[in-house]
Design an enzyme around this catalytic site. Structure first.
Site, mmCIF file in Angstrom:
data_model
loop_
_atom_site.group_PDB
_atom_site.id
_atom_site.type_symbol
_atom_site.label_atom_id
_atom_site.label_comp_id
_atom_site.label_asym_id
_atom_site.label_seq_id
_atom_site.Cartn_x
_atom_site.Cartn_y
_atom_site.Cartn_z
ATOM 1 N N ASP A 84 0.837 -1.201 0.000
ATOM 2 C CA ASP A 84 0.000 0.000 0.000
ATOM 3 C C ASP A 84 0.877 1.257 0.000
ATOM 4 O O ASP A 84 2.063 1.210 0.339
ATOM 5 C CB ASP A 84 -0.913 -0.002 1.237
ATOM 6 C CG ASP A 84 -2.110 0.924 1.099
ATOM 7 O OD1 ASP A 84 -2.244 1.611 0.055
ATOM 8 O OD2 ASP A 84 -2.926 0.978 2.042
ATOM 9 N N GLY A 85 0.278 2.367 -0.341
ATOM 10 C CA GLY A 85 0.956 3.663 -0.320
ATOM 11 C C GLY A 85 0.907 4.288 1.064
ATOM 12 O O GLY A 85 0.473 3.661 2.042
ATOM 13 N N ALA A 86 1.365 5.531 1.152
ATOM 14 C CA ALA A 86 1.307 6.271 2.423
ATOM 15 C C ALA A 86 1.246 7.760 2.100
ATOM 16 O O ALA A 86 1.650 8.193 1.017
ATOM 17 C CB ALA A 86 2.535 5.974 3.273
ATOM 18 N N GLY A 98 -4.527 7.169 5.082
ATOM 19 C CA GLY A 98 -5.947 7.469 5.174
ATOM 20 C C GLY A 98 -6.350 8.682 4.363
ATOM 21 O O GLY A 98 -7.500 9.124 4.436
ATOM 22 N N GLY A 100 -7.048 8.663 1.445
ATOM 23 C CA GLY A 100 -8.164 8.206 0.609
ATOM 24 C C GLY A 100 -9.358 7.739 1.431
ATOM 25 O O GLY A 100 -10.353 7.280 0.876
ATOM 26 N N GLU A 106 -7.390 -0.609 5.830
ATOM 27 C CA GLU A 106 -5.927 -0.698 5.657
ATOM 28 C C GLU A 106 -5.285 -1.219 6.943
ATOM 29 O O GLU A 106 -4.352 -2.024 6.911
ATOM 30 C CB GLU A 106 -5.359 0.673 5.286
ATOM 31 C CG GLU A 106 -5.763 1.095 3.872
ATOM 32 C CD GLU A 106 -5.445 2.534 3.520
ATOM 33 O OE1 GLU A 106 -5.049 3.299 4.414
ATOM 34 O OE2 GLU A 106 -5.604 2.895 2.350
#
Ligand code: 5RP
Length: 230
Positions: A84-86, A98, A100, A106
């Site tokens: 996942d991204g950050a 968060g 998004g 997540e």
């Protein structure tokens, strides 16, 4: 390199990393524009995996459209990796996530996973977390109470709205999001616990107690891999 090229580059590095897993395993996949690149680049290899679990309805829809077999988290007992991204990451691998609005799912999937691979470009690296507003998912009726509690911690909560509609942003779980500004997060592990204790908070977008195990970070010269021990 423009921002999209940096996202593509790091997403490709994450694909190379997850394809080192033996075939037939399940993979956790996050939410956001970098995760979207990851989904798209991994799509030709979806048969390598028994299935995927996803941290949002948006990612689930994209995964299904690209031919992935999407499992419910309740069907999965063994999850070797979550990608996942950050929104921000500090040198210890603690993150704010968060942006998004998918922080609760997540958190659940990253907690289930043996390894969390964070993918981002170098603009997300910070010395101290908190420039990016810290998202909290809350139960709607608790909004005034959570706002007041956050004030005592030195922050200022802002209810996330959908554009200019005057309507609150609703999460996939039916919650609302408070974006907390004004925090300089020097003790992320402790702050995560404190905010988790506030009645009405479903989850906080601080990923410090479960941080990234591996950061893949892109810049103009390529992708750097930074390992973190929990
Ligand atoms: C969504 C997230 C995303 O991982 C975070 O917002 C980063 O997104 P992007 O890759 O679009 O910059 O936490 O809830």
């Amino acid at each position: 390199m423009n921002p999209e090229e940096l996202k593509r580059l790091v997403a490709q590095a994450a694909c190379d990393e997850v394809l080192k897993l033996p075939p037939g395993q399940c993979l956790g996949i996050g939410t956001g524009s970098t995760a979207n690149w990851f989904i798209d680049l991994l799509a030709p290899h979806q048969g390598h995996f028994a299935g995927v679990v996803s941290s949002s309805m948006a990612s689930t829809q994209r995964l299904i459209q690209r031919g992935f077999y999407v499992l419910d988290t309740n069907q999965v007992t063994d999850l070797p990796v979550y990608v996942d991204g950050a929104d921000e990451i500090n040198p210890a691998g603690h993150m704010i996530k968060g942006g998004g609005g998918a922080l609760t799912r997540e958190k659940i999937i990253s907690a289930m996973a043996k390894r969390f691979i964070c993918i981002c470009d170098a603009s997300k690296q910070v010395a101290v977390l908190g420039q990016f507003p810290l998202p909290l998912e809350i139960i709607p009726l608790a909004q005034p109470y959570v706002m007041r509690s956050i004030t005592t911690l030195g922050g200022e909560g802002h209810l996330r709205m959908v554009g200019t509609t005057g309507q609150p942003f609703i999460t996939d779980n039916g919650g609302w999001i408070l974006d907390v500004r004004g925090l300089s997060i020097t003790q992320p592990v402790q702050l995560e616990s404190k905010i988790n204790q506030i009645p009405g908070v479903v989850s906080v977008g601080l990923f410090a107690q479960r941080k990234a195990d591996l950061l893949l970070v892109s810049n103009a010269t390529g992708v750097e891999a930074v390992a973190h021990t929990q």
